[in-house]
Design a protein around this motif. Structure first.
Motif, PDB file in Angstrom:
ATOM      1  N   TRP A 138       0.838  -1.201   0.000  1.00 35.56           N
ATOM      2  CA  TRP A 138       0.000   0.000   0.000  1.00 35.56           C
ATOM      3  C   TRP A 138       0.877   1.258   0.000  1.00 35.56           C
ATOM      4  O   TRP A 138       0.640   2.193  -0.761  1.00 35.56           O
ATOM      5  CB  TRP A 138      -0.928  -0.015   1.206  1.00 35.56           C
ATOM      6  CG  TRP A 138      -1.729   1.237   1.341  1.00 35.56           C
ATOM      7  CD1 TRP A 138      -1.444   2.324   2.115  1.00 35.56           C
ATOM      8  CD2 TRP A 138      -2.930   1.550   0.646  1.00 35.56           C
ATOM      9  NE1 TRP A 138      -2.394   3.284   1.953  1.00 35.56           N
ATOM     10  CE2 TRP A 138      -3.324   2.845   1.054  1.00 35.56           C
ATOM     11  CE3 TRP A 138      -3.720   0.867  -0.277  1.00 35.56           C
ATOM     12  CZ2 TRP A 138      -4.474   3.463   0.572  1.00 35.56           C
ATOM     13  CZ3 TRP A 138      -4.868   1.491  -0.748  1.00 35.56           C
ATOM     14  CH2 TRP A 138      -5.228   2.772  -0.330  1.00 35.56           C
ATOM     15  N   ASN A 139       1.902   1.272   0.857  1.00 36.17           N
ATOM     16  CA  ASN A 139       2.788   2.438   0.948  1.00 36.17           C
ATOM     17  C   ASN A 139       3.537   2.668  -0.365  1.00 36.17           C
ATOM     18  O   ASN A 139       3.683   3.814  -0.808  1.00 36.17           O
ATOM     19  CB  ASN A 139       3.783   2.273   2.098  1.00 36.17           C
ATOM     20  CG  ASN A 139       3.123   2.344   3.454  1.00 36.17           C
ATOM     21  OD1 ASN A 139       1.970   2.725   3.589  1.00 36.17           O
ATOM     22  ND2 ASN A 139       3.853   1.936   4.472  1.00 36.17           N
ATOM     23  N   LEU A 140       4.018   1.598  -0.988  1.00 38.61           N
ATOM     24  CA  LEU A 140       4.720   1.738  -2.260  1.00 38.61           C
ATOM     25  C   LEU A 140       3.790   2.321  -3.328  1.00 38.61           C
ATOM     26  O   LEU A 140       4.187   3.195  -4.103  1.00 38.61           O
ATOM     27  CB  LEU A 140       5.284   0.389  -2.717  1.00 38.61           C
ATOM     28  CG  LEU A 140       6.484  -0.128  -1.924  1.00 38.61           C
ATOM     29  CD1 LEU A 140       6.777  -1.582  -2.307  1.00 38.61           C
ATOM     30  CD2 LEU A 140       7.701   0.745  -2.142  1.00 38.61           C
ATOM     31  N   ALA A 141       2.560   1.834  -3.373  1.00 35.02           N
ATOM     32  CA  ALA A 141       1.601   2.346  -4.362  1.00 35.02           C
ATOM     33  C   ALA A 141       1.272   3.818  -4.086  1.00 35.02           C
ATOM     34  O   ALA A 141       1.245   4.640  -5.020  1.00 35.02           O
ATOM     35  CB  ALA A 141       0.335   1.507  -4.348  1.00 35.02           C
ATOM     36  N   THR A 142       1.053   4.157  -2.839  1.00 35.96           N
ATOM     37  CA  THR A 142       0.744   5.554  -2.483  1.00 35.96           C
ATOM     38  C   THR A 142       1.899   6.467  -2.847  1.00 35.96           C
ATOM     39  O   THR A 142       1.691   7.561  -3.380  1.00 35.96           O
ATOM     40  CB  THR A 142       0.421   5.653  -0.976  1.00 35.96           C
ATOM     41  OG1 THR A 142      -0.677   4.800  -0.687  1.00 35.96           O
ATOM     42  CG2 THR A 142       0.056   7.075  -0.596  1.00 35.96           C
ATOM     43  N   ASN A 143       3.124   6.034  -2.585  1.00 35.63           N
ATOM     44  CA  ASN A 143       4.295   6.833  -2.969  1.00 35.63           C
ATOM     45  C   ASN A 143       4.348   7.015  -4.477  1.00 35.63           C
ATOM     46  O   ASN A 143       4.680   8.107  -4.964  1.00 35.63           O
ATOM     47  CB  ASN A 143       5.586   6.172  -2.482  1.00 35.63           C
ATOM     48  CG  ASN A 143       5.763   6.249  -0.984  1.00 35.63           C
ATOM     49  OD1 ASN A 143       5.066   6.979  -0.304  1.00 35.63           O
ATOM     50  ND2 ASN A 143       6.677   5.463  -0.460  1.00 35.63           N
ATOM     51  N   ALA A 144       4.022   5.965  -5.218  1.00 30.17           N
ATOM     52  CA  ALA A 144       4.014   6.065  -6.679  1.00 30.17           C
ATOM     53  C   ALA A 144       2.952   7.060  -7.143  1.00 30.17           C
ATOM     54  O   ALA A 144       3.201   7.883  -8.027  1.00 30.17           O
ATOM     55  CB  ALA A 144       3.771   4.689  -7.301  1.00 30.17           C
ATOM     56  N   PHE A 145       1.769   7.009  -6.534  1.00 32.77           N
ATOM     57  CA  PHE A 145       0.707   7.950  -6.901  1.00 32.77           C
ATOM     58  C   PHE A 145       1.149   9.382  -6.643  1.00 32.77           C
ATOM     59  O   PHE A 145       0.910  10.278  -7.452  1.00 32.77           O
ATOM     60  CB  PHE A 145      -0.583   7.674  -6.129  1.00 32.77           C
ATOM     61  CG  PHE A 145      -1.186   6.323  -6.370  1.00 32.77           C
ATOM     62  CD1 PHE A 145      -0.907   5.594  -7.520  1.00 32.77           C
ATOM     63  CD2 PHE A 145      -2.039   5.764  -5.439  1.00 32.77           C
ATOM     64  CE1 PHE A 145      -1.470   4.344  -7.737  1.00 32.77           C
ATOM     65  CE2 PHE A 145      -2.608   4.519  -5.650  1.00 32.77           C
ATOM     66  CZ  PHE A 145      -2.328   3.804  -6.794  1.00 32.77           C
ATOM     67  N   ASP A 146       1.800   9.589  -5.497  1.00 31.91           N
ATOM     68  CA  ASP A 146       2.265  10.939  -5.146  1.00 31.91           C
ATOM     69  C   ASP A 146       3.336  11.429  -6.117  1.00 31.91           C
ATOM     70  O   ASP A 146       3.467  12.631  -6.339  1.00 31.91           O
ATOM     71  CB  ASP A 146       2.816  10.960  -3.717  1.00 31.91           C
ATOM     72  CG  ASP A 146       1.725  10.785  -2.667  1.00 31.91           C
ATOM     73  OD1 ASP A 146       0.530  10.925  -3.011  1.00 31.91           O
ATOM     74  OD2 ASP A 146       2.065  10.489  -1.514  1.00 31.91           O
ATOM     75  N   ALA A 147       4.091  10.503  -6.709  1.00 38.05           N
ATOM     76  CA  ALA A 147       5.132  10.872  -7.665  1.00 38.05           C
ATOM     77  C   ALA A 147       4.557  11.184  -9.048  1.00 38.05           C
ATOM     78  O   ALA A 147       5.276  11.636  -9.926  1.00 38.05           O
ATOM     79  CB  ALA A 147       6.167   9.752  -7.780  1.00 38.05           C
ATOM     80  N   MET A 148       3.253  10.936  -9.219  1.00 34.75           N
ATOM     81  CA  MET A 148       2.610  11.164 -10.519  1.00 34.75           C
ATOM     82  C   MET A 148       1.419  12.113 -10.368  1.00 34.75           C
ATOM     83  O   MET A 148       0.277  11.749 -10.650  1.00 34.75           O
ATOM     84  CB  MET A 148       2.141   9.821 -11.112  1.00 34.75           C
ATOM     85  CG  MET A 148       3.246   8.821 -11.342  1.00 34.75           C
ATOM     86  SD  MET A 148       2.692   7.277 -12.128  1.00 34.75           S
ATOM     87  CE  MET A 148       1.727   6.509 -10.829  1.00 34.75           C
ATOM     88  N   PRO A 149       1.647  13.353  -9.926  1.00 37.41           N
ATOM     89  CA  PRO A 149       0.518  14.264  -9.703  1.00 37.41           C
ATOM     90  C   PRO A 149      -0.260  14.601 -10.982  1.00 37.41           C
ATOM     91  O   PRO A 149      -1.432  14.960 -10.910  1.00 37.41           O
ATOM     92  CB  PRO A 149       1.173  15.513  -9.104  1.00 37.41           C
ATOM     93  CG  PRO A 149       2.594  15.442  -9.545  1.00 37.41           C
ATOM     94  CD  PRO A 149       2.928  13.982  -9.664  1.00 37.41           C
ATOM     95  N   LYS A 150       0.368  14.458 -12.127  1.00 41.75           N
ATOM     96  CA  LYS A 150      -0.306  14.767 -13.391  1.00 41.75           C
ATOM     97  C   LYS A 150      -0.754  13.492 -14.104  1.00 41.75           C
ATOM     98  O   LYS A 150      -1.150  13.539 -15.267  1.00 41.75           O
ATOM     99  CB  LYS A 150       0.624  15.566 -14.291  1.00 41.75           C
ATOM    100  CG  LYS A 150       0.962  16.916 -13.698  1.00 41.75           C
ATOM    101  CD  LYS A 150       1.934  17.677 -14.556  1.00 41.75           C
ATOM    102  CE  LYS A 150       2.279  18.985 -13.851  1.00 41.75           C
ATOM    103  NZ  LYS A 150       3.429  19.627 -14.430  1.00 41.75           N
ATOM    104  N   GLY A 151      -0.672  12.374 -13.429  1.00 37.20           N
ATOM    105  CA  GLY A 151      -1.068  11.106 -14.024  1.00 37.20           C
ATOM    106  C   GLY A 151       0.135  10.296 -14.443  1.00 37.20           C
ATOM    107  O   GLY A 151       1.266  10.766 -14.433  1.00 37.20           O
ATOM    108  N   GLY A 152      -0.130   9.063 -14.820  1.00 35.65           N
ATOM    109  CA  GLY A 152       0.925   8.178 -15.258  1.00 35.65           C
ATOM    110  C   GLY A 152       0.523   6.737 -15.070  1.00 35.65           C
ATOM    111  O   GLY A 152      -0.658   6.425 -14.888  1.00 35.65           O
ATOM    112  N   GLN A 153       1.509   5.873 -15.114  1.00 40.31           N
ATOM    113  CA  GLN A 153       1.254   4.437 -15.036  1.00 40.31           C
ATOM    114  C   GLN A 153       2.100   3.810 -13.940  1.00 40.31           C
ATOM    115  O   GLN A 153       3.294   4.075 -13.845  1.00 40.31           O
ATOM    116  CB  GLN A 153       1.583   3.784 -16.377  1.00 40.31           C
ATOM    117  CG  GLN A 153       1.371   2.286 -16.401  1.00 40.31           C
ATOM    118  CD  GLN A 153       1.631   1.719 -17.779  1.00 40.31           C
ATOM    119  OE1 GLN A 153       1.003   2.134 -18.741  1.00 40.31           O
ATOM    120  NE2 GLN A 153       2.569   0.783 -17.874  1.00 40.31           N
ATOM    121  N   LEU A 154       1.461   2.975 -13.141  1.00 41.21           N
ATOM    122  CA  LEU A 154       2.142   2.185 -12.123  1.00 41.21           C
ATOM    123  C   LEU A 154       2.107   0.738 -12.577  1.00 41.21           C
ATOM    124  O   LEU A 154       1.028   0.161 -12.755  1.00 41.21           O
ATOM    125  CB  LEU A 154       1.465   2.332 -10.760  1.00 41.21           C
ATOM    126  CG  LEU A 154       1.957   1.395  -9.647  1.00 41.21           C
ATOM    127  CD1 LEU A 154       3.437   1.588  -9.369  1.00 41.21           C
ATOM    128  CD2 LEU A 154       1.129   1.590  -8.388  1.00 41.21           C
TER     129      LEU A 154
END
Length: 182
Positions: A138-154
């Motif tokens: 969960w933490n890894l995914a949340t960090n990834a989301f925060d690194a993509m404020p304009k969108g992107g792909q995880l």
């Protein structure tokens, strides 16, 4: 003698974080006890406060802040003294799939982010603490989301490969979270 002194110093360095954590936890408990008494007293006093709106509002603020401090102390204690591990054999793909359900729900609230799961077809079994590993995912995914404020792909992938370290062969399970963010 030099080697013995180095060993003793190394032991002291290793004991220091444990001692600091124990001392911090003791201090947190010492703060929590009077805080609980204060919160209880404020709740009793709140009943005795007249209909004055300002007094009621101030008592509500005081009670709410006491609860907030108690939550901060609880979080601190969890950090200072992490819970014991409950290691059980699990299929890491299943643990990740359970977490992906939660992550998919979270990603709906974020615009322009997509998740691409690439889970290995084979069973990836390991001794893990199910709940703590889900929290890591969960933490890894949340960090990834925060690194993509304009969108992107995880992209979340799992796999297994054989390695050779110093003549010893074994299998390594790999789990990766790769984002297209900053």
């Amino acid at each position: 003698l030099t080697q013995i002194r180095h060993s003793e110093e190394e032991m002291r360095r290793r004991e220091w974080p444990a001692n600091l954590g124990e001392m911090s936890a003791g201090m947190a408990h010492e703060i929590r006890n009077p805080l609980g008494a204060l919160a209880g007293a404020m709740q009793m006093l709140r009943q005795d406060v007249g209909p004055d709106e300002t007094s009621q509002r101030l008592m509500d603020i005081a009670i709410r802040e006491a609860k907030r401090l108690d939550n901060i102390i609880t979080e601190f204690l969890q950090y200072a003294r992490p819970p014991a591990l409950h290691l059980v054999e699990h299929d890491l793909n299943k643990v990740l799939a359970d977490t992906l359900d939660l992550i998919q729900h979270e990603v709906r609230s974020r615009k322009g982010i997509s998740i691409v799961p690439k889970l290995a077809s084979e069973t990836l079994t390991a001794q893990v603490d199910h709940d703590q590993l889900k929290q890591v995912f969960w933490n890894l995914a949340t960090n990834a989301f925060d690194a993509m404020p304009k969108g992107g792909q995880l992209t979340i992938a799992t796999g297994c490969r054989s390695i050779d370290v110093g003549g010893r062969k074994g299998d390594v399970i790999e789990i990766s979270f790769q984002d297209t963010g900053e």
